[in-house]
Write a protein that holds these residues in place. Sequence first.
Motif, PDB file in Angstrom:
ATOM      1  N   SER A 145       0.819  -1.213   0.000  1.00 35.60           N
ATOM      2  CA  SER A 145       0.000   0.000   0.000  1.00 35.60           C
ATOM      3  C   SER A 145       0.854   1.264   0.000  1.00 35.60           C
ATOM      4  CB  SER A 145      -0.948  -0.001   1.203  1.00 35.60           C
ATOM      5  OG  SER A 145      -0.218  -0.063   2.416  1.00 35.60           O
ATOM      6  N   ALA A 146       1.944   1.262   0.770  1.00 28.85           N
ATOM      7  CA  ALA A 146       2.804   2.454   0.787  1.00 28.85           C
ATOM      8  C   ALA A 146       3.437   2.691  -0.576  1.00 28.85           C
ATOM      9  CB  ALA A 146       3.884   2.293   1.856  1.00 28.85           C
ATOM     10  N   LEU A 147       3.850   1.613  -1.229  1.00 30.87           N
ATOM     11  CA  LEU A 147       4.434   1.734  -2.563  1.00 30.87           C
ATOM     12  C   LEU A 147       3.407   2.253  -3.557  1.00 30.87           C
ATOM     13  CD1 LEU A 147       6.963   1.209  -4.274  1.00 30.87           C
ATOM     14  CD2 LEU A 147       6.105  -1.099  -4.673  1.00 30.87           C
ATOM     15  N   LEU A 148       2.165   1.800  -3.439  1.00 30.70           N
ATOM     16  CA  LEU A 148       1.107   2.272  -4.335  1.00 30.70           C
ATOM     17  C   LEU A 148       0.848   3.759  -4.114  1.00 30.70           C
ATOM     18  CD1 LEU A 148      -1.431  -0.698  -4.139  1.00 30.70           C
ATOM     19  CD2 LEU A 148       0.081  -0.131  -6.044  1.00 30.70           C
ATOM     20  N   ARG A 149       0.850   4.188  -2.863  1.00 31.66           N
ATOM     21  CA  ARG A 149       0.620   5.616  -2.595  1.00 31.66           C
ATOM     22  C   ARG A 149       1.737   6.464  -3.205  1.00 31.66           C
ATOM     23  NH1 ARG A 149      -3.471   6.280   1.065  1.00 31.66           N
ATOM     24  NH2 ARG A 149      -3.950   4.476   2.396  1.00 31.66           N
ATOM     25  N   SER A 150       2.963   5.982  -3.115  1.00 34.73           N
ATOM     26  CA  SER A 150       4.089   6.751  -3.654  1.00 34.73           C
ATOM     27  C   SER A 150       4.079   6.805  -5.170  1.00 34.73           C
ATOM     28  CB  SER A 150       5.411   6.147  -3.164  1.00 34.73           C
ATOM     29  OG  SER A 150       5.617   4.864  -3.736  1.00 34.73           O
ATOM     30  N   ALA A 151       3.377   5.870  -5.822  1.00 33.75           N
ATOM     31  CA  ALA A 151       3.358   5.816  -7.284  1.00 33.75           C
ATOM     32  C   ALA A 151       2.303   6.720  -7.891  1.00 33.75           C
ATOM     33  CB  ALA A 151       3.131   4.378  -7.752  1.00 33.75           C
TER      34      ALA A 151
ATOM     35  N   SER B 240      -2.149  14.873  -6.776  1.00 34.84           N
ATOM     36  CA  SER B 240      -3.571  15.197  -6.859  1.00 34.84           C
ATOM     37  C   SER B 240      -4.462  13.969  -6.715  1.00 34.84           C
ATOM     38  CB  SER B 240      -3.868  15.900  -8.190  1.00 34.84           C
ATOM     39  OG  SER B 240      -3.532  15.057  -9.284  1.00 34.84           O
ATOM     40  N   THR B 241      -3.865  12.816  -6.495  1.00 36.03           N
ATOM     41  CA  THR B 241      -4.625  11.569  -6.416  1.00 36.03           C
ATOM     42  C   THR B 241      -4.823  11.153  -4.965  1.00 36.03           C
ATOM     43  OG1 THR B 241      -3.753  10.803  -8.536  1.00 36.03           O
ATOM     44  CG2 THR B 241      -4.698   9.143  -7.079  1.00 36.03           C
ATOM     45  N   SER B 242      -6.061  10.855  -4.609  1.00 36.89           N
ATOM     46  CA  SER B 242      -6.379  10.262  -3.309  1.00 36.89           C
ATOM     47  C   SER B 242      -6.633   8.775  -3.532  1.00 36.89           C
ATOM     48  CB  SER B 242      -7.615  10.929  -2.704  1.00 36.89           C
ATOM     49  OG  SER B 242      -8.033  10.241  -1.537  1.00 36.89           O
ATOM     50  N   ILE B 243      -5.832   7.919  -2.910  1.00 38.30           N
ATOM     51  CA  ILE B 243      -5.993   6.477  -3.098  1.00 38.30           C
ATOM     52  C   ILE B 243      -6.668   5.885  -1.863  1.00 38.30           C
ATOM     53  CG2 ILE B 243      -3.652   6.011  -2.252  1.00 38.30           C
ATOM     54  CD1 ILE B 243      -3.605   3.623  -4.233  1.00 38.30           C
ATOM     55  N   GLU B 244      -7.696   5.095  -2.098  1.00 34.63           N
ATOM     56  CA  GLU B 244      -8.469   4.478  -1.033  1.00 34.63           C
ATOM     57  C   GLU B 244      -8.459   2.967  -1.212  1.00 34.63           C
ATOM     58  OE1 GLU B 244     -12.331   6.163  -1.291  1.00 34.63           O
ATOM     59  OE2 GLU B 244     -11.680   8.210  -0.755  1.00 34.63           O
TER      60      GLU B 244
ATOM     61  N   ASP C  92     -11.162   4.570 -10.994  1.00 30.59           N
ATOM     62  CA  ASP C  92     -10.705   5.958 -10.947  1.00 30.59           C
ATOM     63  C   ASP C  92     -11.836   6.880 -11.342  1.00 30.59           C
ATOM     64  OD1 ASP C  92     -10.561   6.853 -13.875  1.00 30.59           O
ATOM     65  OD2 ASP C  92      -9.257   5.096 -13.977  1.00 30.59           O
ATOM     66  N   THR C  93     -11.725   8.129 -10.967  1.00 25.36           N
ATOM     67  CA  THR C  93     -12.724   9.143 -11.303  1.00 25.36           C
ATOM     68  C   THR C  93     -12.217  10.040 -12.426  1.00 25.36           C
ATOM     69  OG1 THR C  93     -11.845  10.594  -9.570  1.00 25.36           O
ATOM     70  CG2 THR C  93     -13.671   9.136  -8.976  1.00 25.36           C
ATOM     71  N   GLY C  94     -11.397   9.460 -13.318  1.00 24.08           N
ATOM     72  CA  GLY C  94     -10.795  10.235 -14.397  1.00 24.08           C
ATOM     73  C   GLY C  94     -11.725  10.474 -15.564  1.00 24.08           C
ATOM     74  N   SER C  95     -11.122  10.745 -16.714  1.00 22.64           N
ATOM     75  CA  SER C  95     -11.890  11.153 -17.895  1.00 22.64           C
ATOM     76  C   SER C  95     -12.554   9.997 -18.613  1.00 22.64           C
ATOM     77  CB  SER C  95     -10.964  11.891 -18.873  1.00 22.64           C
ATOM     78  OG  SER C  95      -9.868  11.058 -19.227  1.00 22.64           O
ATOM     79  N   GLY C  96     -12.189   8.756 -18.276  1.00 13.04           N
ATOM     80  CA  GLY C  96     -12.793   7.619 -18.958  1.00 13.04           C
ATOM     81  C   GLY C  96     -12.237   7.427 -20.355  1.00 13.04           C
TER      82      GLY C  96
ATOM     83  N   THR D 180      -9.983  10.419  -7.222  1.00 15.92           N
ATOM     84  CA  THR D 180      -9.822   9.274  -6.340  1.00 15.92           C
ATOM     85  C   THR D 180      -9.535   8.018  -7.143  1.00 15.92           C
ATOM     86  OG1 THR D 180     -11.361  10.233  -4.747  1.00 15.92           O
ATOM     87  CG2 THR D 180     -10.940   7.873  -4.560  1.00 15.92           C
ATOM     88  N   VAL D 181      -8.601   7.224  -6.640  1.00 11.85           N
ATOM     89  CA  VAL D 181      -8.364   5.869  -7.137  1.00 11.85           C
ATOM     90  C   VAL D 181      -8.693   4.921  -5.987  1.00 11.85           C
ATOM     91  CG1 VAL D 181      -6.650   4.209  -7.937  1.00 11.85           C
ATOM     92  CG2 VAL D 181      -6.600   6.556  -8.796  1.00 11.85           C
ATOM     93  N   ARG D 182      -9.592   3.980  -6.261  1.00 11.96           N
ATOM     94  CA  ARG D 182     -10.043   3.055  -5.222  1.00 11.96           C
ATOM     95  C   ARG D 182      -9.602   1.642  -5.588  1.00 11.96           C
ATOM     96  NH1 ARG D 182     -14.691   4.808  -5.011  1.00 11.96           N
ATOM     97  NH2 ARG D 182     -14.465   6.100  -3.151  1.00 11.96           N
ATOM     98  N   VAL D 183      -8.939   0.960  -4.659  1.00  8.96           N
ATOM     99  CA  VAL D 183      -8.510  -0.426  -4.850  1.00  8.96           C
ATOM    100  C   VAL D 183      -9.391  -1.314  -3.980  1.00  8.96           C
ATOM    101  CG1 VAL D 183      -6.602  -2.054  -4.733  1.00  8.96           C
ATOM    102  CG2 VAL D 183      -6.156   0.345  -5.297  1.00  8.96           C
ATOM    103  N   ILE D 184     -10.059  -2.285  -4.599  1.00 12.43           N
ATOM    104  CA  ILE D 184     -11.048  -3.109  -3.911  1.00 12.43           C
ATOM    105  C   ILE D 184     -10.697  -4.581  -4.123  1.00 12.43           C
ATOM    106  CG2 ILE D 184     -13.522  -3.647  -3.714  1.00 12.43           C
ATOM    107  CD1 ILE D 184     -14.018  -0.937  -5.165  1.00 12.43           C
ATOM    108  N   THR D 185     -10.831  -5.375  -3.090  1.00 12.95           N
ATOM    109  CA  THR D 185     -10.685  -6.826  -3.228  1.00 12.95           C
ATOM    110  C   THR D 185     -11.962  -7.504  -2.747  1.00 12.95           C
ATOM    111  OG1 THR D 185      -9.724  -7.113  -1.026  1.00 12.95           O
ATOM    112  CG2 THR D 185      -8.201  -6.701  -2.845  1.00 12.95           C
ATOM    113  N   GLY D 186     -12.230  -8.695  -3.274  1.00 11.87           N
ATOM    114  CA  GLY D 186     -13.424  -9.417  -2.863  1.00 11.87           C
ATOM    115  C   GLY D 186     -13.501 -10.780  -3.510  1.00 11.87           C
ATOM    116  N   ARG D 187     -14.612 -11.434  -3.258  1.00  5.57           N
ATOM    117  CA  ARG D 187     -14.864 -12.780  -3.779  1.00  5.57           C
ATOM    118  C   ARG D 187     -16.103 -12.719  -4.654  1.00  5.57           C
ATOM    119  NH1 ARG D 187     -15.411 -18.170   0.003  1.00  5.57           N
ATOM    120  NH2 ARG D 187     -16.231 -19.583  -1.579  1.00  5.57           N
TER     121      ARG D 187
END
Length: 647
Positions: free
Chosen positions: A361-367, A371-375, A449-453, A413-420
Amino acid sequence: MTDGSMSASSPAELPPFRPLSPEQIAILELSPNPKLVLDAQFRVRFVNKATTVYANVDRDTLIGQNVWDAYPALRGSIFQQAYERVLLTGEPARFERHDHEGDRWQSVYAYPSDGGVIAVLEDITEQRRNTDRLRESEETLRLAQEAANIGSFYRDLRTGEAHWSDQLIRICGLDPATFEQARIRREPRLNFVHPEDSDAMRSAWRRAIETGETQTLHHRIRRADGAVRHLFTSIMLVRDESGRPARVVGTSLDTTKQRAADEERQRIDAQMQQAQKLESLGVLAGGIAHDFNNLLVGILGNASLALLEMEGNAVARECLNEVEAAAQRAAELTRQLLAYAGKGRYVIEAADVTQSIQDMSALLRSATTKSTSIEFELTPALPRIEVDLNQFRQVVMTLVTNASDALGEKYGTVRVITGRQEVSAEYLAACVPGTVSSPGTHVFVEVRDTGSGMDATTLRRMFEPFFSTKFTGRGLGLAATMGIMRAHQGAIRVYSEPGKGTTVKLLFPSRTEPSTVIPAAEWRHEGRVLIVDDESSVRAVASSLLRRRGMRITEAVDGADAVERFAVSPREFSLVLLDLTMPVQSGDRTLQALRALRPDVPVLMMSGYNETDVKRDVGPTVAFVQKPFTADELYEAVRGVLGIGRR
């Protein structure tokens, strides 16, 4: 400005200067042109080798100096103009000058980078001369086309009379034998120019008539049969004896095949550049793997030794465990670079997706950009998946950096989600073509992401090799992501619309059987081991660990030393622990020499590269342990080679 300083109110605000990364330094060093890096106070932070040769300077004495103090002759030059323009505007700047005495042209291009300014000096004399030659060549070609009647046309501005050559008529899909030239005058709207290029064509005609300058443009036509062709058209004004506009003449060349060939050549060039880049990264990664992993062997090995010696101090043991964990993560970073450079496949293992993403997670935040909020929305206790963790982490890193780039300079915002998820055949049918997964229980990783698509065209091409909507050289790439997912029997689902952001979901088949970790068995052996490594820390750690299991040790500092010691009594040694990358004599050559003295000697090869690459180089008959290793990993590898202490 001539004093090398900026006013307090005018300059653009630069972020604090960040030291150049090894990758940036390597790229700057490879440039044949002089390149300098200054901070906002005009202090020299870096100069490449080409600069030292060009200016005959010693980089060590230059670093940290104010460039204008070090070289007063540069004050007021295009160097200072370019630097100050960047600091003033925050935008790249280019300045050129002509040395009339030497008849040479020079260019300085400066641009902001990580809180500083990078400037590139280039001799553009040949470029300027080539531009002049090209202009003369184009004029010669135009006249030759007109003389040869190749797609030529003219219109008399006084009478309105017009004429097309037979070749131009054929280009438009008509038959010169049946085409009446008078139609051009009777039907002034007779025009085959593609509707999307009509404005550009009219503008070119207008500029040619108003300015008297020859106009050229690339455009399309729609032939009489509906086919679209690409043309290169030149338009020139001809004046009468009194200097008044008389006629417009020009030529049109069908460039359809040439355009297709250019696109194919550009595609091949892009592939070659990508291959060369990966090759350079491979060389860089090899050096990092050798030097960095040798350091980590000392860290991990000594931590393991300390743990073996320590019994009751729980606090100290916890600290040492943290040291081991940190060193393992550092080793994984090295392996990620090797994987990026295409250094073979890695070991598949049972992995917890949620835990793996938490670890990085720390590596992902640094990348991500500022202007990006990662959740993170990570589901605990998911079924394990069979995956190569290094490739998995690179895929996640690629998706997160792409999502951050999609935000541009806007906050998002960039959101990373895991699940089944239970996946049906119908669901898989809607996934990206080429996936090979089967219906059933899957573990997913979703990056939103909430980018331009993306529009439909980009969405279709996003997994093509070398296709990108941004500048090149940005990591693993989505084409490689598709290959990795296919290798893991996985699938990819993408949701995106212009203005509504993008979601990429990776689906991995879940692992049904439980995963257990079995500690290395206790065993002892009284044989002699020849440890061969040019790093004393590696030899010391391996020697200490193996002595604890009763083994006698002989150390060699390189391949030649190893062969000399081994030759005294080849049958005395139960095992050779051999490094792959060494000076004087490499590991593969040393292995050949040892096997020549004793073909059946057991050999355990050590390397920062992965097992697939090593065995491809030295053959499949050697055992392997990857640097850096823990005590248990070394013990297990030695036990396996010697066939002792089996569970």
